[in-house]
Scaffold this motif. Structure first.
Motif, short mmCIF file in Angstrom:
data_model
loop_
_atom_site.label_atom_id
_atom_site.label_comp_id
_atom_site.label_asym_id
_atom_site.label_seq_id
_atom_site.Cartn_x
_atom_site.Cartn_y
_atom_site.Cartn_z
N ASN A 160 0.77 -1.60 0.51
CA ASN A 160 0.15 -0.16 0.25
C ASN A 160 1.04 1.22 -0.05
N PRO A 161 2.36 1.64 0.73
CA PRO A 161 2.94 2.79 0.71
C PRO A 161 3.44 2.73 -0.15
N TYR A 162 3.18 2.11 -0.88
CA TYR A 162 4.29 2.51 -2.93
C TYR A 162 3.75 2.17 -4.27
N PHE A 163 2.35 1.69 -3.31
CA PHE A 163 1.37 2.18 -4.82
C PHE A 163 0.80 3.54 -4.33
N GLU A 164 0.67 4.30 -3.48
CA GLU A 164 0.13 5.65 -2.50
C GLU A 164 1.09 6.18 -3.67
N VAL A 165 2.58 6.38 -3.40
CA VAL A 165 3.48 6.61 -4.02
C VAL A 165 3.42 6.43 -5.78
N ALA A 166 3.05 5.77 -5.74
CA ALA A 166 3.44 5.12 -7.46
C ALA A 166 1.91 6.37 -8.16
N ASN A 167 1.29 6.21 -7.54
CA ASN A 167 -0.32 7.14 -7.62
C ASN A 167 -0.58 8.38 -7.42
N ASP A 168 0.39 9.19 -6.64
CA ASP A 168 0.56 10.57 -6.70
C ASP A 168 1.88 10.87 -7.80
N ILE A 169 2.05 9.72 -7.94
CA ILE A 169 3.40 10.30 -8.88
C ILE A 169 2.93 10.56 -10.42
N VAL A 170 1.23 9.59 -10.99
CA VAL A 170 0.22 9.25 -11.75
C VAL A 170 0.29 10.77 -11.59
N ASN A 171 -0.87 11.22 -10.68
CA ASN A 171 -1.63 12.06 -10.25
C ASN A 171 -0.53 13.66 -10.90
N ASN A 172 0.15 13.51 -10.86
CA ASN A 172 1.74 15.08 -10.89
C ASN A 172 1.84 15.19 -12.36
N ALA A 173 1.76 13.62 -12.51
CA ALA A 173 2.81 13.64 -14.11
C ALA A 173 1.25 13.99 -15.17
N GLN A 174 -0.24 14.29 -14.75
CA GLN A 174 -0.91 14.39 -16.08
C GLN A 174 -1.09 15.80 -16.49
N GLN A 175 0.04 16.62 -14.84
CA GLN A 175 -0.65 18.54 -15.96
C GLN A 175 0.45 18.43 -17.05
N SER A 176 1.67 17.36 -17.86
CA SER A 176 2.31 17.34 -18.52
C SER A 176 1.83 17.08 -19.51
N GLY A 177 0.36 16.71 -19.84
CA GLY A 177 -0.02 15.58 -21.16
C GLY A 177 0.20 14.80 -21.65
N ARG A 178 1.68 14.41 -21.31
CA ARG A 178 2.71 13.30 -21.98
C ARG A 178 1.45 12.10 -21.81
N PRO A 179 1.56 10.89 -22.66
CA PRO A 179 0.97 10.12 -22.97
C PRO A 179 1.94 8.70 -21.93
N GLY A 180 0.54 8.01 -21.71
CA GLY A 180 1.04 7.34 -20.73
C GLY A 180 -0.40 7.65 -18.67
N TRP A 181 0.18 9.01 -18.95
CA TRP A 181 -0.32 9.14 -17.79
C TRP A 181 -2.08 9.91 -17.01
N VAL A 182 -2.53 9.98 -18.96
CA VAL A 182 -3.80 10.79 -18.23
C VAL A 182 -4.85 9.37 -18.54
N GLN A 183 -5.91 9.73 -18.28
CA GLN A 183 -7.02 8.09 -18.01
C GLN A 183 -6.97 8.67 -19.70
N ASN A 184 -7.03 7.74 -20.88
CA ASN A 184 -7.74 7.73 -21.34
C ASN A 184 -8.50 5.97 -22.57
N PRO A 185 -9.20 6.21 -22.18
CA PRO A 185 -10.15 4.59 -22.45
C PRO A 185 -9.54 3.64 -23.00
N GLY A 186 -8.68 4.45 -24.35
CA GLY A 186 -8.33 3.27 -25.45
C GLY A 186 -7.36 2.54 -25.63
N ASP A 187 -6.07 3.56 -24.79
CA ASP A 187 -4.85 2.94 -24.28
C ASP A 187 -5.46 2.37 -22.63
N ARG A 188 -5.43 1.29 -22.63
CA ARG A 188 -5.73 0.70 -21.04
C ARG A 188 -4.52 -0.59 -20.99
#
Length: 300
Positions: A160-188
Motif C-alpha cells: 500500500n505505501p508504495y502504490f500510494e506514491v505511484a498514484n501520486d506520481i501519476v496524478n502529478n504527471a497528468q499536468q504534463s499531458g504526456r501519453p501514459g499518464w492521463v485517462q484514455n479509455p482507448g489505451d488500457r
C-alpha cells in the motif's frame, strides 16, 4: 579525531549496505531507431541504473542479497530530433522462493508509449509531489510498482505505501499531458490504468490478495507442506478469476497471467489431479490464449 572519522566512514558504509532496495538491470535496444550515437545509450543505461539502484526508496533495511531484482528493457523506436526519444518499456520483477534457488517472475508489463528528453550527463532527481521530467517520473513510478508488488507477495496488501506514491506520481504527471499518464479509455496498457487497477479501484483488489496467497502461502510452502501450498495456489487463481468476472481483461489481470502462466503450468504438474482440473477450468476463463498450455496439465 581519527576514531571519530573512522566511525563516520563505518556508518556511511553500513548505511550504503542497507540503503538500496532495488537491483535493476537496464537494457537499451536502439536498433530500431537507427540512431548512430551509441555512446548516448551507454550513458543513458548508466544514468537510469544509478537512479533506480543508487537511492533509498523505503525506510526498511535491505541486505545486498535481499534487494529486489528486475529488468527494465527499453526499445528506442525513434529519435525524431537530437535529445528526444520515443520508446517502449518492458518491466520485469522477480522474487526468490523460500528454500530454493528459484526466482519467480512476479511482474511483467509492457509500457508501449513513452517519450522523453535526455541530455547527456544530466542529473536525474525525484520529488514525490512534483512532476520534474518524463524520465524520473517513469523510473520512480515503476520503482514503486516493483516495491508494491514485492511487498504484496510477502504480506497481505503490504504494498500500500508504495502504490500510494505511484498514484501520486501519476496524478502529478497528468499536468504534463504526456501519453501514459492521463485517462484514455482507448489505451488500457498505460501507467494511469495500471495504478488505477492495482490501487485506486476496488474491482481488482482480489488480485492483490492472490499475490500473497500464491507466493507466501503457496510457492514458499511447497517444500514444507505441498498439499496446503497447492490449495492456496488454486485459491489464488480463483481470486483472479473472480476479479476477471467483475471486469474482464483488466490490465492488472493481464499482467498477472503474463507473469505467471508459464510458471503455473510447470508448478501444478505435480499437484493432485482435482487441483489441476479446477485450476485449468479457471485459467481457461481468465487466459484462453494459453489454453493449449493449461490443457497439457491434465495430461501430465
Amino acid at each position: 579525531m581519527k576514531r571519530g572519522l573512522l566511525s563516520i566512514i563505518l556508518f556511511l558504509c553500513i548505511s550504503s549496505v542497507f540503503a538500496q532496495e532495488l537491483n535493476f538491470t537496464v537494457i537499451i535496444n536502439s536498433d530500431r531507431s537507427r540512431f548512430q550515437n551509441t555512446d548516448v545509450f551507454n550513458q543513458m543505461k548508466a544514468s537510469f541504473e544509478q537512479f533506480l539502484n543508487g537511492r533509498s526508496w523505503t525506510n526498511d533495511e535491505f541486505r545486498p542479497e535481499e534487494r529486489i531484482k528486475g529488468n527494465l528493457l527499453i526499445t528506442i523506436n525513434e529519435v525524431p530530433q537530437v535529445g528526444v526519444y520515443s520508446a517502449t518499456v518492458q518491466i520485469q520483477v522477480v522474487r526468490p522462493v523460500y528454500g530454493t534457488n528459484y526466482e519467480s517472475l512476479i511482474f511483467n508489463f509492457a509500457d508501449r508509449n513513452w517519450s522523453f528528453e535526455y541530455i547527456e550527463s544530466q542529473p536525474l532527481e525525484f520529488n514525490r509531489f512534483t512532476f520534474l521530467n518524463n524520465i524520473s517520473s517513469l523510473l520512480a513510478f515503476y520503482a514503486h510498482i516493483a516495491l508494491g508488488i514485492d511487498y504484496d507477495s510477502f504480506s497481505s496488501r503490504g504494498g500500500n505505501p508504495y502504490f500510494e506514491v505511484a498514484n501520486d506520481i501519476v496524478n502529478n504527471a497528468q499536468q504534463s499531458g504526456r501519453p501514459g499518464w492521463v485517462q484514455n479509455p482507448g489505451d488500457r496498457r498505460s501507467r494511469y490504468w495500471l495504478i488505477n487497477d492495482i490501487y485506486v479501484s476496488t474491482v481488482y483488489s482480489q488480485i492483490r490478495d492472490a499475490f500473497y496467497l500464491y507466493h507466501r502461502q503457496g510457492m514458499d510452502m511447497i517444500q514444507i507442506d505441498s498439499e496446503a501450498a497447492y490449495k492456496n495456489i488454486l485459491e489464488a487463481i480463483r481470486l483472479v478469476a473472480e476479479a476477471n468476472k467483475l471486469q474482464p481483461n483488466g490490465i492488472f489481470t493481464i499482467s498477472f497471467v503474463d507473469a505467471k502462466s508459464d510458471e503455473i503450468s510447470q508448478i501444478l504438474k505435480n499437484a493432485p489431479f482435482e487441483i489441476k482440473e479446477e485450476a485449468v477450468k479457471l485459467l481457461l476463463e481468465v487466459d484462453p490464449n494459453n489454453a493449449r498450455k493449461y490443457n497439457e496439465l491434465l495430461r501430465s
